[in-house]
Design a protein around this motif. Structure first.
Motif, PDB file in Angstrom:
ATOM      1  N   LEU A 103      21.555   5.614 -10.565  1.00  0.00           N
ATOM      2  CA  LEU A 103      20.838   6.872 -10.384  1.00  0.00           C
ATOM      3  C   LEU A 103      19.335   6.665 -10.231  1.00  0.00           C
ATOM      4  N   THR A 104      18.883   5.428 -10.226  1.00  0.00           N
ATOM      5  CA  THR A 104      17.470   5.130 -10.096  1.00  0.00           C
ATOM      6  C   THR A 104      17.099   4.979  -8.632  1.00  0.00           C
ATOM      7  N   ARG A 105      16.123   5.758  -8.194  1.00  0.00           N
ATOM      8  CA  ARG A 105      15.656   5.704  -6.809  1.00  0.00           C
ATOM      9  C   ARG A 105      14.690   4.536  -6.687  1.00  0.00           C
ATOM     10  N   ASN A 106      15.018   3.554  -5.832  1.00  0.00           N
ATOM     11  CA  ASN A 106      14.154   2.406  -5.610  1.00  0.00           C
ATOM     12  C   ASN A 106      13.067   2.824  -4.625  1.00  0.00           C
ATOM     13  N   SER A 107      11.844   2.980  -5.109  1.00  0.00           N
ATOM     14  CA  SER A 107      10.776   3.567  -4.304  1.00  0.00           C
ATOM     15  C   SER A 107       9.966   2.541  -3.520  1.00  0.00           C
ATOM     16  N   LYS A 108      10.349   1.266  -3.595  1.00  0.00           N
ATOM     17  CA  LYS A 108       9.585   0.247  -2.877  1.00  0.00           C
ATOM     18  C   LYS A 108       9.678   0.479  -1.377  1.00  0.00           C
ATOM     19  N   GLY A 109       8.553   0.371  -0.700  1.00  0.00           N
ATOM     20  CA  GLY A 109       8.511   0.534   0.749  1.00  0.00           C
ATOM     21  C   GLY A 109       7.614  -0.524   1.357  1.00  0.00           C
ATOM     22  N   VAL A 110       7.229  -0.323   2.589  1.00  0.00           N
ATOM     23  CA  VAL A 110       6.379  -1.291   3.285  1.00  0.00           C
ATOM     24  C   VAL A 110       4.921  -0.992   2.963  1.00  0.00           C
ATOM     25  N   GLU A 111       4.168  -2.036   2.600  1.00  0.00           N
ATOM     26  CA  GLU A 111       2.755  -1.879   2.307  1.00  0.00           C
ATOM     27  C   GLU A 111       1.983  -1.685   3.606  1.00  0.00           C
ATOM     28  N   ARG A 112       0.970  -0.821   3.572  1.00  0.00           N
ATOM     29  CA  ARG A 112       0.235  -0.532   4.804  1.00  0.00           C
ATOM     30  C   ARG A 112      -0.655  -1.694   5.201  1.00  0.00           C
ATOM     31  N   LYS A 113      -0.985  -1.781   6.496  1.00  0.00           N
ATOM     32  CA  LYS A 113      -1.868  -2.803   7.025  1.00  0.00           C
ATOM     33  C   LYS A 113      -3.305  -2.429   6.700  1.00  0.00           C
ATOM     34  N   LYS A 114      -4.088  -3.422   6.235  1.00  0.00           N
ATOM     35  CA  LYS A 114      -5.496  -3.187   5.939  1.00  0.00           C
ATOM     36  C   LYS A 114      -6.358  -3.666   7.100  1.00  0.00           C
ATOM     37  N   PHE A 115      -7.484  -3.000   7.318  1.00  0.00           N
ATOM     38  CA  PHE A 115      -8.397  -3.416   8.382  1.00  0.00           C
ATOM     39  C   PHE A 115      -9.033  -4.750   8.021  1.00  0.00           C
ATOM     40  N   GLY A 116      -9.325  -5.558   9.032  1.00  0.00           N
ATOM     41  CA  GLY A 116      -9.869  -6.888   8.790  1.00  0.00           C
ATOM     42  C   GLY A 116      -8.804  -7.903   8.437  1.00  0.00           C
ATOM     43  N   HIS A 117      -7.540  -7.494   8.444  1.00  0.00           N
ATOM     44  CA  HIS A 117      -6.424  -8.383   8.150  1.00  0.00           C
ATOM     45  C   HIS A 117      -5.447  -8.358   9.315  1.00  0.00           C
ATOM     46  N   LYS A 118      -4.684  -9.443   9.411  1.00  0.00           N
ATOM     47  CA  LYS A 118      -3.679  -9.533  10.465  1.00  0.00           C
ATOM     48  C   LYS A 118      -2.474  -8.649  10.145  1.00  0.00           C
ATOM     49  N   LYS A 119      -2.060  -8.661   8.874  1.00  0.00           N
ATOM     50  CA  LYS A 119      -0.951  -7.827   8.391  1.00  0.00           C
ATOM     51  C   LYS A 119      -1.423  -7.140   7.111  1.00  0.00           C
ATOM     52  N   ALA A 120      -0.520  -6.769   6.238  1.00  0.00           N
ATOM     53  CA  ALA A 120      -0.926  -6.077   5.016  1.00  0.00           C
ATOM     54  C   ALA A 120      -1.793  -6.963   4.128  1.00  0.00           C
ATOM     55  N   ARG A 121      -1.415  -8.223   3.980  1.00  0.00           N
ATOM     56  CA  ARG A 121      -2.168  -9.146   3.126  1.00  0.00           C
ATOM     57  C   ARG A 121      -2.666 -10.380   3.848  1.00  0.00           C
ATOM     58  N   ARG A 122      -2.029 -10.726   4.940  1.00  0.00           N
ATOM     59  CA  ARG A 122      -2.360 -11.933   5.691  1.00  0.00           C
ATOM     60  C   ARG A 122      -3.686 -11.750   6.422  1.00  0.00           C
ATOM     61  N   SER A 123      -4.648 -12.646   6.143  1.00  0.00           N
ATOM     62  CA  SER A 123      -5.944 -12.594   6.819  1.00  0.00           C
ATOM     63  C   SER A 123      -5.913 -13.446   8.068  1.00  0.00           C
TER      64      SER A 123
END
Length: 129
Positions: A103-123
């Motif tokens: 009954l637990t809703r797993n709320s994990k989703g995709v992290e947003r892309k940040k500016f100045g980075h290639k992906k969400a965390r990858r510089s």
């Protein structure tokens, strides 16, 4: 239970609408048999898990409409939807389903892309010179 019970399950970008009626244990996902739609065994087990917990695998017919996300997200969303629909049928099922964690809703989703980075965390590659 005179009429059908329904519930919604969500996981990542996937949303499933689950319709539960009395029957012989037939499960369909988007008008296909669930074993055809979810070809991998562990995804089939995800759908069967709440029914096995309450020992009601052959008591209900389940119709699932799955939209969005990937195949794994849809299977986990369907698991949550089935568990929620079973509680609507009989609130006595709640302690067993809760203890199993269905009954637990797993709320994990995709992290947003940040500016100045290639992906969400990858510089971008650093160059000293």
């Amino acid at each position: 239970m005179e009429k059908q019970k329904n519930a919604v399950g969500r996981r990542k970008e996937a949303v499933t609408r689950v319709f539960l009626t009395r029957g012989g244990g037939k499960i369909t996902v988007n008008n296909k048999d669930y074993k055809e739609y979810f070809s991998l065994g562990y995804l089939q087990n995800q759908l069967e898990a709440p029914l096995k917990t309450i020992e009601g695998a052959d008591k209900f017919d389940i119709k699932i409409n799955a939209v969005g996300g990937g195949i794994k997200g849809q299977a986990e969303a369907a698991k949550l939807g089935i568990a929620r629909a079973l509680i609507e049928v009989d609130p006595e099922y709640r302690p067993a389903l809760k203890a199993a964690g269905y009954l637990t809703r797993n709320s994990k989703g995709v992290e947003r892309k940040k500016f100045g980075h290639k992906k969400a965390r990858r510089s971008f590659q650093f160059s000293k010179r």
